[in-house]
Design an enzyme around this catalytic site. Structure first.
Site, PDB file in Angstrom:
ATOM      1  N   GLY A  18       0.799  -1.222   0.000  1.00 28.47           N
ATOM      2  CA  GLY A  18       0.000   0.000   0.000  1.00 28.47           C
ATOM      3  C   GLY A  18       0.831   1.271   0.000  1.00 28.47           C
ATOM      4  O   GLY A  18       0.291   2.366   0.141  1.00 28.47           O
ATOM      5  N   LYS A  19       2.141   1.136  -0.201  1.00 27.72           N
ATOM      6  CA  LYS A  19       3.020   2.300  -0.110  1.00 27.72           C
ATOM      7  C   LYS A  19       2.736   3.339  -1.199  1.00 27.72           C
ATOM      8  O   LYS A  19       2.718   4.533  -0.911  1.00 27.72           O
ATOM      9  CB  LYS A  19       4.496   1.891  -0.099  1.00 27.72           C
ATOM     10  CG  LYS A  19       4.961   1.165  -1.324  1.00 27.72           C
ATOM     11  CD  LYS A  19       6.328   0.533  -1.115  1.00 27.72           C
ATOM     12  CE  LYS A  19       6.719  -0.305  -2.296  1.00 27.72           C
ATOM     13  NZ  LYS A  19       5.831  -1.443  -2.564  1.00 27.72           N
ATOM     14  N   HIS A  56      -1.820   2.031 -11.507  1.00 25.74           N
ATOM     15  CA  HIS A  56      -1.207   3.260 -10.973  1.00 25.74           C
ATOM     16  C   HIS A  56      -1.689   4.480 -11.757  1.00 25.74           C
ATOM     17  O   HIS A  56      -2.035   5.501 -11.161  1.00 25.74           O
ATOM     18  CB  HIS A  56       0.321   3.167 -11.034  1.00 25.74           C
ATOM     19  CG  HIS A  56       0.917   2.359  -9.933  1.00 25.74           C
ATOM     20  ND1 HIS A  56       1.576   2.929  -8.872  1.00 25.74           N
ATOM     21  CD2 HIS A  56       0.959   1.023  -9.719  1.00 25.74           C
ATOM     22  CE1 HIS A  56       2.003   1.988  -8.057  1.00 25.74           C
ATOM     23  NE2 HIS A  56       1.638   0.812  -8.552  1.00 25.74           N
ATOM     24  N   ARG A  57      -1.711   4.370 -13.079  1.00 22.60           N
ATOM     25  CA  ARG A  57      -2.144   5.505 -13.904  1.00 22.60           C
ATOM     26  C   ARG A  57      -3.597   5.876 -13.620  1.00 22.60           C
ATOM     27  O   ARG A  57      -3.939   7.060 -13.555  1.00 22.60           O
ATOM     28  CB  ARG A  57      -1.978   5.168 -15.387  1.00 22.60           C
ATOM     29  CG  ARG A  57      -0.545   5.156 -15.845  1.00 22.60           C
ATOM     30  CD  ARG A  57      -0.431   4.735 -17.301  1.00 22.60           C
ATOM     31  NE  ARG A  57       0.948   4.811 -17.759  1.00 22.60           N
ATOM     32  CZ  ARG A  57       1.404   4.217 -18.842  1.00 22.60           C
ATOM     33  NH1 ARG A  57       0.598   3.503 -19.606  1.00 22.60           N
ATOM     34  NH2 ARG A  57       2.679   4.331 -19.175  1.00 22.60           N
TER      35      ARG A  57
END
Length: 181
Positions: A18-19, A56-57
């Site tokens: 979860g970083k 991520h995008r």
């Protein structure tokens, strides 16, 4: 740090801890973030990597600008909006490749040391607000290969140097953030 926003924040954690999401949430109210992606640009040859990058995008606000580079020293050395670096682990992997570590280039170790020094110096001297994400790799199993052990050792050393110059350090374990500094 009392009364001031930390300028250099390092977010550590294992794979899928979860970083990245935590780092993104720290900046979610900032419109003009420069998101620096250090991993290889997906070319369709690795479906899992393409999916991971796609996730991520999709999480990033449309107002954030993505820069795909390993030249983090240049990014940190110029003025601009807050920066989110995701992640130092992919930066190190690409930098080790570029320096010739795996091909035995004669000056590979010196080139890697210079690249790491330049990054740490830029991190220490930046005037920008920066959040950097990195994998904490030292708590797991000992890699079975010499290259795996070399990467783990280089990653641990880089994390330690970046943490020493950070204003704030977070560790995520099982999605739970713990402030270390």
């Amino acid at each position: 740090m009392i009364g001031r926003r930390p300028r250099r924040v390092l977010v550590l954690g294992g794979a899928r801890s979860g970083k990245s999401r935590f780092a993104e949430q720290r900046l979610h109210r900032v419109r003009g973030v420069e998101y620096v992606a250090c991993g290889a640009v997906p070319d369709g040859s690795d479906a899992e990597w393409t999916d991971r990058v796609g996730l991520h995008r999709a999480r990033r606000p449309a107002s954030w600008r993505t820069v795909e580079t390993v030249d983090l020293a240049a990014v940190l050395g110029r003025p601009g909006p807050p920066v989110l670096v995701d992640c130092l682990t992919t930066w190190l992997a690409r930098t080790m490749d570029d320096c010739g570590i795996w091909t035995g280039a004669p000056d590979a170790d010196a080139r890697l040391a210079a690249a790491v020094d330049a990054l740490v110096d830029a991190w220490a001297g930046t005037r920008r607000r920066v959040t950097a994400v990195s994998n904490e790799v030292g708590g797991g199993i000992v890699p079975a290969t010499a290259s795996g052990r070399r990467f783990r050792d280089e990653m641990g050393a880089l994390n330690a140097r970046m943490a020493a110059r950070a204003d704030r350090v977070w560790l995520l374990t099982a999605g739970i953030p713990q402030r270390l500094r």
